[in-house]
Design a protein around this motif. Sequence first.
Motif, PDB file in Angstrom:
ATOM      1  N   VAL A 114     -68.617  74.270  19.882  1.00 37.20           N
ATOM      2  CA  VAL A 114     -67.587  73.624  20.474  1.00 37.20           C
ATOM      3  C   VAL A 114     -66.437  74.174  20.654  1.00 37.20           C
ATOM      4  O   VAL A 114     -65.478  73.941  21.500  1.00 37.20           O
ATOM      5  CB  VAL A 114     -67.222  72.437  19.558  1.00 37.20           C
ATOM      6  CG1 VAL A 114     -68.475  71.370  19.673  1.00 37.20           C
ATOM      7  CG2 VAL A 114     -66.933  72.843  18.229  1.00 37.20           C
ATOM      8  N   LEU A 115     -66.345  75.844  20.381  1.00 36.29           N
ATOM      9  CA  LEU A 115     -65.175  76.621  20.503  1.00 36.29           C
ATOM     10  C   LEU A 115     -65.686  77.487  21.182  1.00 36.29           C
ATOM     11  O   LEU A 115     -64.902  78.714  21.564  1.00 36.29           O
ATOM     12  CB  LEU A 115     -64.805  77.093  19.099  1.00 36.29           C
ATOM     13  CG  LEU A 115     -64.066  76.111  18.440  1.00 36.29           C
ATOM     14  CD1 LEU A 115     -63.726  76.274  16.881  1.00 36.29           C
ATOM     15  CD2 LEU A 115     -62.677  75.787  19.004  1.00 36.29           C
ATOM     16  N   GLY A 116     -66.936  77.435  22.116  1.00 36.86           N
ATOM     17  CA  GLY A 116     -67.093  78.463  23.227  1.00 36.86           C
ATOM     18  C   GLY A 116     -68.028  79.506  23.132  1.00 36.86           C
ATOM     19  O   GLY A 116     -68.151  80.541  23.963  1.00 36.86           O
ATOM     20  N   SER A 117     -69.028  79.236  22.071  1.00 31.97           N
ATOM     21  CA  SER A 117     -70.001  80.398  22.124  1.00 31.97           C
ATOM     22  C   SER A 117     -70.991  80.582  23.171  1.00 31.97           C
ATOM     23  O   SER A 117     -71.606  81.635  23.358  1.00 31.97           O
ATOM     24  CB  SER A 117     -70.814  80.302  20.630  1.00 31.97           C
ATOM     25  OG  SER A 117     -71.626  79.076  20.564  1.00 31.97           O
ATOM     26  N   GLN A 118     -71.012  79.447  24.079  1.00 26.96           N
ATOM     27  CA  GLN A 118     -72.142  79.590  25.072  1.00 26.96           C
ATOM     28  C   GLN A 118     -71.233  80.615  25.974  1.00 26.96           C
ATOM     29  O   GLN A 118     -72.148  81.376  26.724  1.00 26.96           O
ATOM     30  CB  GLN A 118     -72.172  78.206  25.746  1.00 26.96           C
ATOM     31  CG  GLN A 118     -72.827  77.944  26.960  1.00 26.96           C
ATOM     32  CD  GLN A 118     -74.115  78.275  26.505  1.00 26.96           C
ATOM     33  OE1 GLN A 118     -74.582  77.518  25.641  1.00 26.96           O
ATOM     34  NE2 GLN A 118     -75.106  78.976  27.073  1.00 26.96           N
ATOM     35  N   ASN A 119     -69.988  80.775  25.858  1.00 26.53           N
ATOM     36  CA  ASN A 119     -69.648  81.879  27.108  1.00 26.53           C
ATOM     37  C   ASN A 119     -69.843  82.899  26.406  1.00 26.53           C
ATOM     38  O   ASN A 119     -69.993  84.019  27.343  1.00 26.53           O
ATOM     39  CB  ASN A 119     -67.888  81.686  27.112  1.00 26.53           C
ATOM     40  CG  ASN A 119     -67.473  80.408  27.538  1.00 26.53           C
ATOM     41  OD1 ASN A 119     -68.187  79.737  28.245  1.00 26.53           O
ATOM     42  ND2 ASN A 119     -66.277  79.793  26.914  1.00 26.53           N
ATOM     43  N   LEU A 120     -70.040  83.406  25.305  1.00 28.74           N
ATOM     44  CA  LEU A 120     -70.180  84.759  24.826  1.00 28.74           C
ATOM     45  C   LEU A 120     -71.751  84.836  25.023  1.00 28.74           C
ATOM     46  O   LEU A 120     -72.321  86.172  25.355  1.00 28.74           O
ATOM     47  CB  LEU A 120     -70.060  84.957  23.116  1.00 28.74           C
ATOM     48  CG  LEU A 120     -68.746  84.335  22.595  1.00 28.74           C
ATOM     49  CD1 LEU A 120     -68.751  84.616  21.077  1.00 28.74           C
ATOM     50  CD2 LEU A 120     -67.714  85.165  23.266  1.00 28.74           C
ATOM     51  N   VAL A 121     -72.726  83.974  25.150  1.00 28.81           N
ATOM     52  CA  VAL A 121     -74.059  84.113  25.187  1.00 28.81           C
ATOM     53  C   VAL A 121     -74.027  84.349  26.914  1.00 28.81           C
ATOM     54  O   VAL A 121     -74.953  85.446  27.150  1.00 28.81           O
ATOM     55  CB  VAL A 121     -74.787  82.891  24.852  1.00 28.81           C
ATOM     56  CG1 VAL A 121     -76.350  82.938  25.494  1.00 28.81           C
ATOM     57  CG2 VAL A 121     -74.663  82.554  23.341  1.00 28.81           C
ATOM     58  N   GLN A 122     -73.434  83.765  27.600  1.00 28.69           N
ATOM     59  CA  GLN A 122     -73.498  83.778  28.966  1.00 28.69           C
ATOM     60  C   GLN A 122     -72.973  85.458  29.144  1.00 28.69           C
ATOM     61  O   GLN A 122     -73.534  86.123  30.363  1.00 28.69           O
ATOM     62  CB  GLN A 122     -72.658  82.876  29.773  1.00 28.69           C
ATOM     63  CG  GLN A 122     -72.751  82.788  31.168  1.00 28.69           C
ATOM     64  CD  GLN A 122     -74.114  82.499  31.757  1.00 28.69           C
ATOM     65  OE1 GLN A 122     -74.687  81.596  31.370  1.00 28.69           O
ATOM     66  NE2 GLN A 122     -74.708  83.489  32.553  1.00 28.69           N
ATOM     67  N   ASP A 123     -71.943  85.889  28.601  1.00 33.63           N
ATOM     68  CA  ASP A 123     -71.125  86.890  28.951  1.00 33.63           C
ATOM     69  C   ASP A 123     -72.350  88.161  28.719  1.00 33.63           C
ATOM     70  O   ASP A 123     -72.194  89.168  29.366  1.00 33.63           O
ATOM     71  CB  ASP A 123     -69.721  87.214  28.249  1.00 33.63           C
ATOM     72  CG  ASP A 123     -69.072  88.349  28.793  1.00 33.63           C
ATOM     73  OD1 ASP A 123     -68.593  88.275  30.078  1.00 33.63           O
ATOM     74  OD2 ASP A 123     -68.851  89.252  28.051  1.00 33.63           O
ATOM     75  N   LEU A 124     -73.028  87.871  27.536  1.00 34.94           N
ATOM     76  CA  LEU A 124     -73.916  89.152  27.196  1.00 34.94           C
ATOM     77  C   LEU A 124     -74.846  89.117  28.227  1.00 34.94           C
ATOM     78  O   LEU A 124     -75.497  90.273  28.651  1.00 34.94           O
ATOM     79  CB  LEU A 124     -74.462  88.849  25.798  1.00 34.94           C
ATOM     80  CG  LEU A 124     -73.787  89.126  24.523  1.00 34.94           C
ATOM     81  CD1 LEU A 124     -74.555  88.448  23.371  1.00 34.94           C
ATOM     82  CD2 LEU A 124     -73.466  90.564  24.364  1.00 34.94           C
ATOM     83  N   GLN A 125     -75.355  88.046  28.848  1.00 37.65           N
ATOM     84  CA  GLN A 125     -76.398  88.220  29.806  1.00 37.65           C
ATOM     85  C   GLN A 125     -75.758  88.613  31.020  1.00 37.65           C
ATOM     86  O   GLN A 125     -76.331  89.650  31.537  1.00 37.65           O
ATOM     87  CB  GLN A 125     -76.653  86.521  30.202  1.00 37.65           C
ATOM     88  CG  GLN A 125     -77.838  86.475  31.184  1.00 37.65           C
ATOM     89  CD  GLN A 125     -79.223  86.781  30.750  1.00 37.65           C
ATOM     90  OE1 GLN A 125     -79.388  86.184  29.731  1.00 37.65           O
ATOM     91  NE2 GLN A 125     -79.928  87.564  31.524  1.00 37.65           N
ATOM     92  N   ASP A 126     -74.684  88.417  31.435  1.00 35.50           N
ATOM     93  CA  ASP A 126     -73.885  89.025  32.689  1.00 35.50           C
ATOM     94  C   ASP A 126     -73.804  90.388  32.405  1.00 35.50           C
ATOM     95  O   ASP A 126     -73.929  91.180  33.442  1.00 35.50           O
ATOM     96  CB  ASP A 126     -72.671  88.469  33.208  1.00 35.50           C
ATOM     97  CG  ASP A 126     -72.885  86.696  33.303  1.00 35.50           C
ATOM     98  OD1 ASP A 126     -74.128  86.529  33.521  1.00 35.50           O
ATOM     99  OD2 ASP A 126     -72.156  85.901  33.291  1.00 35.50           O
TER     100      ASP A 126
END
Lengths: 577, 183
Positions: free
Chosen positions: B96-108
Amino acid sequence: MATAASAPANDAARLSSRDEFVAFRSAANDRWSRLWDAKSSVISVGVGSCSIAKGALQVLAECRRLGGDATVRQVACNGACFLEPWVEIKRPNEPPVIYSNIEPGEVQALLTGQLEDRAAGVRAADAHRGIPPLDSLPFFKHQQRIVLANTGIIDPDSIEDAVARGAYSAYFKVLFELTAEEAIAEVTAANLRGRGGAGFPAGIKWESGRKARATPKFVVCNSHEGEPNVYKDRRIHEGDPHRILEGILIACVVCGAERGYNYIGGEYPLAIARFRRAVADAERFGLIGKNILGSGKDVAFRVRTGGGAYICGEGSALMYSIMGVRGQPRTKPPRSVEEGIWKRPTVANNTETLANVPDVILNGGAWYASIGTPKSAGTKLMTVQGALKTMGLVEVPMGTTLGTLVNEIWGGMRDGHRFKGIQTGGVSAGPLTADHFDLPVDFDSLTDVGGMLGSGGFAVFDESVCAVDYARYLTAFNRYESCSKCVPCRLGNPALVEILDRIRFGRGTMDDLVLMERTSKHIIELSLCGLGQVAPAPLLGMMKMYADEFRSHVVDGVCPAGVCPIGGAEAVLAAGD
Amino acid sequence: MSHAVHGEIDLEVVRELVSHLTFSDHQEAQELILAALQEINEHFGWVSPEAAEIVADHLGTTVNRIYGLLTFYADFRTEPRGKHFMLLCHGMSCYVLGSQNLVQDLQDRYGIADGQTTADGELTVQVVNGCLGVCDRAPIVKLDDDFHGNLTPDSLNDAIQRAIAARRANGSPPHGNSSVRAG
């Protein structure tokens, strides 16, 4: 022997009669009183996995280095993670004062009295030097601590500390003063219901365990706790491991079980270490083993650890995991009290349930039943997370309202965040909104509106979280954690995630919403175990509560929260894929 | 944490680890399989086929059964880790505080998803579906021995680059103080 549980007992320390235990307890009480009446200061540092991440071990080392003649102790997290790392200083003739957010470099200043502005509260009934009682703070004010009564106060590695605060007195009562029937009657009268989420009455389970005729019998404590936002059992292990052990041992004695097990999630190294230490100490003092305290009763003990599979929190999967195979649930009946570990009758209870047992036995079932609500007796450990002002773990009476939890105990939303909803029941139920803040949190009240108590892990979310994306996150968790044994769960959950991805990328249609409801229904009705049977519940809850948001994704091609990659070129792999 | 040289499994150490696991009957031996694998995985960061064979021999079971466990339980790895190992908490509080963005960024940025290692062997990420239990600093990762909290994709990238640079400067993985560093 490999495990601490089966290490050879040191006979020198072994207590072999009830009198020896009574003498040991009174020595522990004296030691405890002397500690607090000392002429020098007592410095306690809260060290748990949460505070170690913030430097508590360095703070403890600095206290030891600079503490002079003070007694420096390690205690555990008291639930108030937002105060960490905290240091409690008990100066002679003063109540203990807790200082918050102490960095290792600040210990010198703290000990020389220059950080008085960091005093968060005194551990006493009345204010002291203008510092309010800890229990008057919003975070503590609504709490009633039974399971957490000792966490943050005793050294979890010290059996003497635990005994001085009452540990093993209920065990002693069950060994010598109560019959098994009387003990079970207290648990039944207490209306102690399973804290893992199902809410099954522990007394009835124990009764069936006791009546099971096959032998040997076992008791297993389910400390797996794999949900993505729950750490209550971990904190009990870290803070008061003897309480859990005592609960398991009592269950063993009254159910006539030969051996107790505790199955702990493998990702909690500190919890495992402290619990193993507790078992080794209990064994050393003869509280586990043959002819306990001369009572003629035998109980053996084994600690087993999990490997990061959420499904192993399911009863039969947990038992398979203990037996060294894949944790895949089986159909019931037979229930585990008929056929459990090694096909023997096995009584399985949640950690928090067992941690309540010593107080139920000591104070009586009627006392326990008087706490909470008529149908949900006692207290509940709760964690609420998200962009809230405070963070931590609390123990509140059952029936505390949702609004009290969010707005008073956790202080409401952080600045810059607007409340949108609160996900209840971990990954097994739907969200609730501010309209539901008046509802009491207990086993039954949230279910009617699509929520659930579960194991007490709730998460608030703000306007920056998209309901579709959140539903995808929750469904993807269940998909990833599905054990793959039965078809509806193995294929149904990936199908739901696929459809949700279609919607997230702006290619969904209204038919997809209908398809998701139908697929969910199949998963719920046809899955073999509890995981599959509730896996689509968060999705259905989100669809019901935020129907407009789903519609705007498929009809208008707009994600109101601006999260979903609508119009994105290809599916992007995310966690769990 | 891995104490061994990256990737290599010293079978003598494996034999030493499992030799402490003693049992009185076959049932107890089976109860110890997971424990043995956990010790090896903890020590070396992964479990190799040779190590699995030693466990199977010691506890009277088969390598097949061991692989059935290694591939079922998420904590185990059957390939070596990169030089740096990161646990990325993807629990609900972090989500809820944005870990999805971290997962996505590691991918990118690094081209790695859950369980994968970068092509240069520098970094392995494991996405934790459970919870690291440090929710007041969400979103949070544990990179080698250090926690990094309140992260954004950029501050996570900084933390990774600092860890890699520190290891290159010292010639060994950074062993920090296990406390949360500023995001």
